[in-house]
Design a protein around this motif. Structure first.
Motif, PDB file in Angstrom:
ATOM      1  N   GLU A 180       0.787  -1.147   0.236  1.00 20.44           N
ATOM      2  CA  GLU A 180       0.419   0.080   0.117  1.00 20.44           C
ATOM      3  C   GLU A 180       0.728   1.610   0.134  1.00 20.44           C
ATOM      4  O   GLU A 180       0.490   2.005  -1.278  1.00 20.44           O
ATOM      5  N   MET A 181       2.105   1.132   0.799  1.00 22.52           N
ATOM      6  CA  MET A 181       2.587   2.367   1.136  1.00 22.52           C
ATOM      7  C   MET A 181       3.604   2.536  -0.265  1.00 22.52           C
ATOM      8  O   MET A 181       3.385   3.630  -0.728  1.00 22.52           O
ATOM      9  N   LEU A 182       4.020   2.129  -0.988  1.00 23.62           N
ATOM     10  CA  LEU A 182       4.885   1.604  -2.409  1.00 23.62           C
ATOM     11  C   LEU A 182       3.751   2.058  -3.187  1.00 23.62           C
ATOM     12  O   LEU A 182       4.578   2.651  -4.350  1.00 23.62           O
ATOM     13  N   MET A 183       2.839   1.868  -3.292  1.00 24.96           N
ATOM     14  CA  MET A 183       1.862   2.258  -4.447  1.00 24.96           C
ATOM     15  C   MET A 183       1.549   3.885  -4.090  1.00 24.96           C
ATOM     16  O   MET A 183       0.856   4.477  -5.053  1.00 24.96           O
ATOM     17  N   LYS A 184       1.718   3.981  -3.475  1.00 29.20           N
ATOM     18  CA  LYS A 184       1.000   6.005  -2.512  1.00 29.20           C
ATOM     19  C   LYS A 184       2.162   6.522  -3.358  1.00 29.20           C
ATOM     20  O   LYS A 184       2.328   7.729  -3.726  1.00 29.20           O
ATOM     21  N   TYR A 185       3.568   5.930  -2.626  1.00 29.87           N
ATOM     22  CA  TYR A 185       4.982   6.401  -2.901  1.00 29.87           C
ATOM     23  C   TYR A 185       5.396   6.886  -4.453  1.00 29.87           C
ATOM     24  O   TYR A 185       5.218   7.408  -4.925  1.00 29.87           O
ATOM     25  N   ILE A 186       3.990   5.270  -5.222  1.00 25.37           N
ATOM     26  CA  ILE A 186       4.610   5.449  -7.112  1.00 25.37           C
ATOM     27  C   ILE A 186       4.053   6.278  -7.870  1.00 25.37           C
ATOM     28  O   ILE A 186       4.510   6.711  -7.985  1.00 25.37           O
ATOM     29  N   LYS A 187       2.864   6.197  -7.006  1.00 28.11           N
ATOM     30  CA  LYS A 187       1.512   7.313  -7.219  1.00 28.11           C
ATOM     31  C   LYS A 187       2.345   8.796  -7.000  1.00 28.11           C
ATOM     32  O   LYS A 187       1.788   9.637  -7.970  1.00 28.11           O
ATOM     33  N   ALA A 188       3.164   8.843  -5.870  1.00 28.08           N
ATOM     34  CA  ALA A 188       3.030  10.638  -6.137  1.00 28.08           C
ATOM     35  C   ALA A 188       4.042  11.010  -6.836  1.00 28.08           C
ATOM     36  O   ALA A 188       3.919  12.453  -7.003  1.00 28.08           O
ATOM     37  N   ILE A 189       5.054   9.808  -7.297  1.00 26.80           N
ATOM     38  CA  ILE A 189       6.533  10.201  -7.804  1.00 26.80           C
ATOM     39  C   ILE A 189       5.782  10.595  -9.706  1.00 26.80           C
ATOM     40  O   ILE A 189       5.983  11.782 -10.378  1.00 26.80           O
ATOM     41  N   GLN A 223       2.542  11.463 -10.691  1.00 23.34           N
ATOM     42  CA  GLN A 223       2.129  12.517 -10.346  1.00 23.34           C
ATOM     43  C   GLN A 223       2.777  13.979 -10.381  1.00 23.34           C
ATOM     44  O   GLN A 223       2.181  14.827 -11.047  1.00 23.34           O
ATOM     45  N   LYS A 224       3.863  13.970  -9.760  1.00 16.70           N
ATOM     46  CA  LYS A 224       4.942  14.771  -9.678  1.00 16.70           C
ATOM     47  C   LYS A 224       5.719  14.918 -11.149  1.00 16.70           C
ATOM     48  O   LYS A 224       5.634  16.326 -11.560  1.00 16.70           O
TER      49      LYS A 224
END
Length: 162
Positions: free
Chosen positions: A146-155, A157-158
């Motif tokens: 879950e945290m890796l998916m949020k991290y990848i999503k943030a990257i 989107q950035k």
């Protein structure tokens, strides 16, 4: 007698190692309000100083968890690493114990206990790395994913905004 050792000594010891993996990683990321809780029921004893904070409850062999690591102040990648390092400790201890136990005669009590301790650690590592969610309870594997998916999503989107 071996069953008693497994339930009341080996599983709780492996659980403590698992929780220490989470605890040490969280503390390395400056999550200062972190503590380890072993068991359920009334508190038997508490060890608390500037290095460690552990509560051991009457039914210490039932479960263990580390609280304070879900802090919203930590980045998602750090939360993923905290989640993975509990099972990682168990996997390392289990593998090294297994290699060590192969050099001992299995007929000896020490050989059997070390082999069983290795299997308990491997069981805990494997069971915790599988991503699953039961009600509000999440496995370490689920949290890490879950945290890796949020991290990848943030990257991503950035990167898309640039």
């Amino acid at each position: 007698m071996l069953f008693v050792w497994v339930i009341f000594v080996l599983f709780p010891l492996a659980t403590l190692l698992h929780e220490l993996g989470h605890f040490i990683t969280a503390r390395s990321f400056r999550a200062d309000n972190t503590r380890i809780i072993l068991g359920i029921g009334p508190i038997l004893f508490r060890v608390s100083n500037r290095f460690i904070n552990i509560e051991v409850h009457a039914l210490y062999f039932i479960r263990g968890y580390t609280i304070g690591v879900e802090s919203n102040e930590l980045p998602n990648l750090q939360k993923a690493l905290i989640s993975v390092n509990g099972p990682l400790i168990n996997a390392v201890v289990g593998c090294y114990g297994w290699m060590y136990a192969e050099n001992l005669p299995f007929e000896s009590t020490n050989g059997q206990l070390i082999f069983l301790f290795s299997m308990v650690n491997i069981w805990i590592a494997a069971g915790n790395l599988v991503p699953f969610k039961l009600g509000s309870k999440k496995s370490d594997g689920f949290i890490a994913l879950e945290m890796l998916m949020k991290y990848i999503k943030a990257i991503t989107q950035k990167g898309a905004k640039s």
